[in-house]
Design a protein around this motif. Structure first.
Motif, PDB file in Angstrom:
ATOM      1  N   PHE A  29      10.354   2.908   5.342  1.00  0.00           N
ATOM      2  CA  PHE A  29      10.049   3.473   6.675  1.00  0.00           C
ATOM      3  C   PHE A  29       9.064   2.850   7.059  1.00  0.00           C
ATOM      4  O   PHE A  29       8.783   2.632   8.365  1.00  0.00           O
ATOM      5  CB  PHE A  29      10.069   5.027   6.587  1.00  0.00           C
ATOM      6  CG  PHE A  29      11.230   5.619   6.666  1.00  0.00           C
ATOM      7  CD1 PHE A  29      12.288   5.128   6.760  1.00  0.00           C
ATOM      8  CD2 PHE A  29      11.302   7.119   6.458  1.00  0.00           C
ATOM      9  CE1 PHE A  29      13.730   6.090   6.902  1.00  0.00           C
ATOM     10  CE2 PHE A  29      12.484   7.922   6.568  1.00  0.00           C
ATOM     11  CZ  PHE A  29      13.643   7.171   6.691  1.00  0.00           C
ATOM     12  N   ARG A  30       8.133   2.635   6.248  1.00  0.00           N
ATOM     13  CA  ARG A  30       6.775   1.880   6.690  1.00  0.00           C
ATOM     14  C   ARG A  30       7.288   0.320   7.198  1.00  0.00           C
ATOM     15  O   ARG A  30       6.576  -0.103   8.108  1.00  0.00           O
ATOM     16  CB  ARG A  30       5.761   1.815   5.458  1.00  0.00           C
ATOM     17  CG  ARG A  30       4.319   1.184   5.767  1.00  0.00           C
ATOM     18  CD  ARG A  30       3.597   1.243   4.409  1.00  0.00           C
ATOM     19  NE  ARG A  30       3.109   2.434   4.153  1.00  0.00           N
ATOM     20  CZ  ARG A  30       2.192   3.092   4.676  1.00  0.00           C
ATOM     21  NH1 ARG A  30       1.412   2.759   5.600  1.00  0.00           N
ATOM     22  NH2 ARG A  30       1.879   4.553   4.298  1.00  0.00           N
ATOM     23  N   ALA A  31       7.978  -0.265   6.450  1.00  0.00           N
ATOM     24  CA  ALA A  31       8.405  -1.743   6.978  1.00  0.00           C
ATOM     25  C   ALA A  31       8.981  -1.517   8.155  1.00  0.00           C
ATOM     26  O   ALA A  31       8.791  -2.464   9.210  1.00  0.00           O
ATOM     27  CB  ALA A  31       9.146  -2.266   5.899  1.00  0.00           C
ATOM     28  N   VAL A  32       9.879  -0.608   8.430  1.00  0.00           N
ATOM     29  CA  VAL A  32      10.592  -0.562   9.755  1.00  0.00           C
ATOM     30  C   VAL A  32       9.592  -0.363  10.843  1.00  0.00           C
ATOM     31  O   VAL A  32       9.642  -0.701  12.055  1.00  0.00           O
ATOM     32  CB  VAL A  32      11.638   0.621   9.674  1.00  0.00           C
ATOM     33  CG1 VAL A  32      12.196   0.993  11.237  1.00  0.00           C
ATOM     34  CG2 VAL A  32      12.810   0.334   8.723  1.00  0.00           C
ATOM     35  N   ASP A  33       8.657   0.872  10.723  1.00  0.00           N
ATOM     36  CA  ASP A  33       7.481   1.062  11.436  1.00  0.00           C
ATOM     37  C   ASP A  33       6.732  -0.249  12.016  1.00  0.00           C
ATOM     38  O   ASP A  33       6.642  -0.338  13.269  1.00  0.00           O
ATOM     39  CB  ASP A  33       6.617   2.216  10.998  1.00  0.00           C
ATOM     40  CG  ASP A  33       7.127   3.367  11.015  1.00  0.00           C
ATOM     41  OD1 ASP A  33       8.103   3.777  11.642  1.00  0.00           O
ATOM     42  OD2 ASP A  33       6.761   4.216  10.158  1.00  0.00           O
ATOM     43  N   ALA A  34       6.448  -1.046  10.979  1.00  0.00           N
ATOM     44  CA  ALA A  34       5.778  -2.262  11.361  1.00  0.00           C
ATOM     45  C   ALA A  34       6.701  -3.378  12.080  1.00  0.00           C
ATOM     46  O   ALA A  34       6.118  -3.715  13.016  1.00  0.00           O
ATOM     47  CB  ALA A  34       5.201  -2.976   9.952  1.00  0.00           C
TER      48      ALA A  34
END
Length: 196
Positions: A29-34
């Motif tokens: 999720f963090r990579a998608v947010d970024a």
């Protein structure tokens, strides 16, 4: 769950990019947010878990990579013979080349489906649906060859796309009289699809 459709679409597109670039292990999720350029925690407001995100990516990719109906309609004006099948396969190759990221994400989804039973079930269903749709299209269009021809053509083109998009040098010089990959598309169609 958040209901902003534009933001959801941006998050799913970012997930496609992450899958293509980093593989399924990098899909967080963090990579998608970024990737979407949104605050940390945004993706978790739109997807219940990683499986939900992967299912959304699956549905999105099948829409994103579908043939253009206007192109299909124009091609269908021609004779219903092997040369028309060749044009459809050239269109597929052109779409895959234009959206390499989307197709790499599809390949990553296949690999991830081998590790996640729930994804395997849903992804198998959607890919099988695509194959069934291709078989039905072939029949309805009155193209040469039966269901077995479409299935073998599907498998051959899948292999060609995998090589072309991941390790294109593997095909260099394999068949000197052809231009990789377009010449191979012609050879595949000629070998698999009957003249009539």
């Amino acid at each position: 769950m958040a209901r902003n459709p534009e933001r959801r679409a941006a998050l799913v597109d970012a997930a496609v990019e992450v899958l293509a670039r980093e593989g399924a292990r990098g899909l967080t999720f963090r990579a998608v947010d970024a990737g979407a350029g949104v605050p940390v925690g945004t993706a978790s407001n739109y997807f219940t878990d990683r499986d939900d995100l992967l299912n959304q990516v699956d549905a999105h990719l099948h829409r994103r990579l579908a043939p253009d109906p206007a192109v299909l309609a124009e091609l269908l004006k021609g004779p219903k013979d092997r040369s028309l099948v060749l044009e459809f396969m050239r269109d597929l190759l052109a779409r895959a080349t234009r959206d390499r990221t989307g197709y790499l994400a599809l390949f990553e989804m296949r690999l991830e489906a081998t590790r996640r039973p729930a994804l395997r079930t849903s992804y198998t269903k959607s890919v099988r649906g695509d194959l069934d749709e291709a078989i039905g299209f072939h029949r309805d269009a009155g193209l040469p060859g039966g269901d077995d021809v479409v299935t073998v053509l599907y498998l051959a083109m899948l292999g060609l796309l995998l090589e072309h998009l991941t390790l294109p040098a593997v095909l260099d010089g394999v068949l000197p009289e052809t231009t990789v990959p377009d010449g191979l598309v012609e050879r595949i169609v000629t070998m698999i699809v009957p003249e009539r």
